[in-house]
Design a protein around this motif. Structure first.
Motif, PDB file in Angstrom:
ATOM      1  N   ASP A  46       0.857  -1.191   0.000  1.00  0.00           N
ATOM      2  CA  ASP A  46       0.000   0.000   0.000  1.00  0.00           C
ATOM      3  C   ASP A  46       0.893   1.240   0.000  1.00  0.00           C
ATOM      4  N   ARG A  47       1.023   1.890  -1.141  1.00  0.00           N
ATOM      5  CA  ARG A  47       1.953   3.020  -1.255  1.00  0.00           C
ATOM      6  C   ARG A  47       1.573   4.155  -0.320  1.00  0.00           C
ATOM      7  N   SER A  48       0.287   4.387  -0.117  1.00  0.00           N
ATOM      8  CA  SER A  48      -0.115   5.467   0.790  1.00  0.00           C
ATOM      9  C   SER A  48       0.315   5.165   2.220  1.00  0.00           C
ATOM     10  N   MET A  49       0.279   3.896   2.600  1.00  0.00           N
ATOM     11  CA  MET A  49       0.721   3.515   3.942  1.00  0.00           C
ATOM     12  C   MET A  49       2.238   3.679   4.071  1.00  0.00           C
ATOM     13  N   VAL A  50       2.961   3.329   3.020  1.00  0.00           N
ATOM     14  CA  VAL A  50       4.410   3.510   3.030  1.00  0.00           C
ATOM     15  C   VAL A  50       4.764   4.989   3.141  1.00  0.00           C
ATOM     16  N   ASP A  51       4.106   5.834   2.342  1.00  0.00           N
ATOM     17  CA  ASP A  51       4.374   7.273   2.393  1.00  0.00           C
ATOM     18  C   ASP A  51       4.075   7.838   3.778  1.00  0.00           C
ATOM     19  N   ARG A  52       3.017   7.330   4.406  1.00  0.00           N
ATOM     20  CA  ARG A  52       2.659   7.783   5.751  1.00  0.00           C
ATOM     21  C   ARG A  52       3.755   7.400   6.749  1.00  0.00           C
ATOM     22  N   ALA A  53       4.317   6.197   6.581  1.00  0.00           N
ATOM     23  CA  ALA A  53       5.386   5.750   7.490  1.00  0.00           C
ATOM     24  C   ALA A  53       6.589   6.676   7.405  1.00  0.00           C
ATOM     25  N   PHE A  54       6.934   7.107   6.201  1.00  0.00           N
ATOM     26  CA  PHE A  54       8.079   7.993   6.027  1.00  0.00           C
ATOM     27  C   PHE A  54       7.763   9.420   6.487  1.00  0.00           C
ATOM     28  N   SER A  55       6.539   9.855   6.329  1.00  0.00           N
ATOM     29  CA  SER A  55       6.192  11.224   6.709  1.00  0.00           C
ATOM     30  C   SER A  55       6.046  11.390   8.209  1.00  0.00           C
ATOM     31  N   ASN A  56       5.736  10.276   8.896  1.00  0.00           N
ATOM     32  CA  ASN A  56       5.545  10.350  10.350  1.00  0.00           C
ATOM     33  C   ASN A  56       6.857  10.316  11.121  1.00  0.00           C
ATOM     34  N   ALA A  57       7.949   9.963  10.455  1.00  0.00           N
ATOM     35  CA  ALA A  57       9.259   9.903  11.109  1.00  0.00           C
ATOM     36  C   ALA A  57      10.328  10.302  10.105  1.00  0.00           C
ATOM     37  N   ASP A  58      11.351  10.977  10.596  1.00  0.00           N
ATOM     38  CA  ASP A  58      12.461  11.409   9.736  1.00  0.00           C
ATOM     39  C   ASP A  58      13.426  10.236   9.592  1.00  0.00           C
ATOM     40  N   ILE A  59      13.173   9.379   8.601  1.00  0.00           N
ATOM     41  CA  ILE A  59      13.875   8.105   8.468  1.00  0.00           C
ATOM     42  C   ILE A  59      15.259   8.303   7.833  1.00  0.00           C
ATOM     43  N   ASP A  60      16.282   7.710   8.455  1.00  0.00           N
ATOM     44  CA  ASP A  60      17.644   7.733   7.915  1.00  0.00           C
ATOM     45  C   ASP A  60      17.976   6.460   7.138  1.00  0.00           C
ATOM     46  N   ALA A  61      17.389   5.341   7.556  1.00  0.00           N
ATOM     47  CA  ALA A  61      17.753   4.042   6.987  1.00  0.00           C
ATOM     48  C   ALA A  61      16.548   3.111   7.030  1.00  0.00           C
ATOM     49  N   VAL A  62      16.532   2.172   6.096  1.00  0.00           N
ATOM     50  CA  VAL A  62      15.459   1.178   6.028  1.00  0.00           C
ATOM     51  C   VAL A  62      16.069  -0.214   6.095  1.00  0.00           C
ATOM     52  N   ILE A  63      15.490  -1.061   6.931  1.00  0.00           N
ATOM     53  CA  ILE A  63      15.770  -2.496   6.890  1.00  0.00           C
ATOM     54  C   ILE A  63      14.468  -3.167   6.478  1.00  0.00           C
ATOM     55  N   HIS A  64      14.450  -3.693   5.269  1.00  0.00           N
ATOM     56  CA  HIS A  64      13.230  -4.292   4.727  1.00  0.00           C
ATOM     57  C   HIS A  64      13.284  -5.809   4.921  1.00  0.00           C
ATOM     58  N   ALA A  65      12.789  -6.242   6.079  1.00  0.00           N
ATOM     59  CA  ALA A  65      12.812  -7.662   6.429  1.00  0.00           C
ATOM     60  C   ALA A  65      11.442  -8.311   6.304  1.00  0.00           C
ATOM     61  N   GLY A  66      10.435  -7.539   5.903  1.00  0.00           N
ATOM     62  CA  GLY A  66       9.085  -8.079   5.781  1.00  0.00           C
ATOM     63  C   GLY A  66       8.835  -8.659   4.402  1.00  0.00           C
ATOM     64  N   GLY A  67       7.768  -9.435   4.283  1.00  0.00           N
ATOM     65  CA  GLY A  67       7.394  -9.990   2.985  1.00  0.00           C
ATOM     66  C   GLY A  67       6.711 -11.332   3.126  1.00  0.00           C
ATOM     67  N   LEU A  93      11.661   1.559  -1.749  1.00  0.00           N
ATOM     68  CA  LEU A  93      12.836   2.143  -2.411  1.00  0.00           C
ATOM     69  C   LEU A  93      12.526   3.551  -2.929  1.00  0.00           C
ATOM     70  N   GLU A  94      11.374   3.709  -3.542  1.00  0.00           N
ATOM     71  CA  GLU A  94      11.016   5.019  -4.076  1.00  0.00           C
ATOM     72  C   GLU A  94      10.800   6.032  -2.965  1.00  0.00           C
ATOM     73  N   ALA A  95      10.162   5.610  -1.884  1.00  0.00           N
ATOM     74  CA  ALA A  95       9.965   6.509  -0.747  1.00  0.00           C
ATOM     75  C   ALA A  95      11.303   6.855  -0.101  1.00  0.00           C
ATOM     76  N   SER A  96      12.217   5.891  -0.061  1.00  0.00           N
ATOM     77  CA  SER A  96      13.550   6.136   0.499  1.00  0.00           C
ATOM     78  C   SER A  96      14.287   7.188  -0.327  1.00  0.00           C
ATOM     79  N   ARG A  97      14.228   7.026  -1.634  1.00  0.00           N
ATOM     80  CA  ARG A  97      14.902   7.981  -2.520  1.00  0.00           C
ATOM     81  C   ARG A  97      14.290   9.374  -2.402  1.00  0.00           C
ATOM     82  N   ALA A  98      12.965   9.425  -2.320  1.00  0.00           N
ATOM     83  CA  ALA A  98      12.272  10.718  -2.272  1.00  0.00           C
ATOM     84  C   ALA A  98      12.547  11.485  -0.988  1.00  0.00           C
ATOM     85  N   THR A  99      12.835  10.759   0.093  1.00  0.00           N
ATOM     86  CA  THR A  99      13.016  11.413   1.389  1.00  0.00           C
ATOM     87  C   THR A  99      14.474  11.484   1.827  1.00  0.00           C
ATOM     88  N   GLY A 100      15.394  11.068   0.958  1.00  0.00           N
ATOM     89  CA  GLY A 100      16.810  11.202   1.274  1.00  0.00           C
ATOM     90  C   GLY A 100      17.374  10.164   2.212  1.00  0.00           C
TER      91      GLY A 100
END
Length: 313
Positions: A46-67, A93-100
């Motif tokens: 859910d891209r909107s949920m992903v965008d919300r996760a990034f907007s609610n916190a100033d994320i420096d790094a992602v560990i993508h262990a889900g799936g 990945l796209e949200a990571s790139r967009a938010t630095g």
């Protein structure tokens, strides 16, 4: 660092989240299922949920262990694996790139390295598997989608400079293997530490090491597995008479296993070589087959987790 951790309610996430916190990181857990370390309940598809996760916190790094994982094949159609494992990874990945975001760690799997021919043991010797193994011909939708997600990580490094480390852990789940019935949990898992298993604790520590090393490495892929005691020269003997190879390396293994009513493997068809994760990434594995023999020798608790099937009691 402020780390977004997907799969925070899963088996790996339950160990990784507190380890990250102990290292001083601020962890935001993201999972489809609620859990102790999960602050955001939702799907990465859910891209909107992903965008919300990034907007609610100033994320420096992602560990993508889900799936979705191999056992999920019986519950989900192929489209579900594409939505979660491929589209979900692209969303992150796209949200990571967009938010630095500075670095992205992707939990893949050694399963994508196993072709149907390997699964059928069609070769006359054990297959030695390291990061250079090719061609990759995944045998199911799980492996296909994980391989596609790995390639999305590679592209985001090449095209956008996002530091991405791909980790391919071998088995670390505590459940019984759904394809093996001849040995019970403890015995089967102990055998697998020779060639295709690691503890969940070692897997979690490897993820933290990847997080630390990502800027220096840029993009890379690593197999995670307990160090094998075997050499490439052993592959013929491992397929033909693995027990003899093990006895040569560990003279008291037969006696120690017999004391538990356990069996050593008669044949081993594949070996994961994690030496590059040690030499390049700097991963330290605290548990190997030798540690299991020590536990048996000294009547200590086994150094790995297992969920025993009622049929194994």
């Amino acid at each position: 660092m402020r780390v977004l951790l997907t799969g925070s309610s899963g088996w790996l996430g339950r160990f990784l989240a507190p380890m990250l916190a102990e290292q001083g990181h601020d962890v935001t857990g993201f999972d489809i299922a609620p859990g102790e370390y999960t602050g955001i309940v939702g799907s990465v598809s859910d891209r909107s949920m992903v965008d919300r996760a990034f907007s609610n916190a100033d994320i420096d790094a992602v560990i993508h262990a889900g799936g979705l994982h191999k056992p999920d094949i019986v519950r989900f159609r192929a489209r579900g694996f594409v939505d979660v494992n491929v589209q979900g990874t692209l969303n992150l990945l796209e949200a990571s790139r967009a938010t630095g975001v500075d670095r992205f760690i992707f939990t893949s799997t050694t399963s994508l390295m196993i072709s149907q021919a390997m699964r059928d043991e069609a070769f006359g010797e054990a297959v030695w598997l390291d990061e250079a193994h090719a061609p990759l011909e995944p045998r199911n939708i799980y492996g296909v989608t994980k391989l596609a997600a790995e390639q999305l990580c590679r592209l985001h490094f090449l095209e956008h400079g996002l530091n991405c480390i791909v980790l391919r852990p071998s088995r670390f789940f505590p459940e019984e293997d759904d394809t093996l019935r001849n040995l019970c949990g403890d015995n089967q898992k102990a055998n697998e530490f020779l060639h295709r298993r690691l503890t969940v604790e070692d897997a979690a520590r490897a993820h933290i090491r990847a997080l630390e090393m990502a800027p220096a490495l840029g993009f890379d892929t690593f197999i995670l597995s307990a160090p094998t005691p075997f050499m490439r020269e052993d592959t013929n003997d491992l397929k033909r008479d693995a027990k003899a190879v093990i006895e040569r390396l560990f003279p008291d293994a037969v006696r120690l296993f017999a004391r538990r009513g356990w069996q050593l493997p008669e044949s081993i068809s594949r070996v994961y070589d994690s030496s590059r994760s040690q030499s390049v990434l700097g991963v330290r594995y605290d548990t190997s087959f030798s540690n299991i023999l020590t536990a048996l020798r000294e009547s200590e608790d086994l150094p790995f987790a297992t969920d025993r099937s009622p049929d194994c009691e």
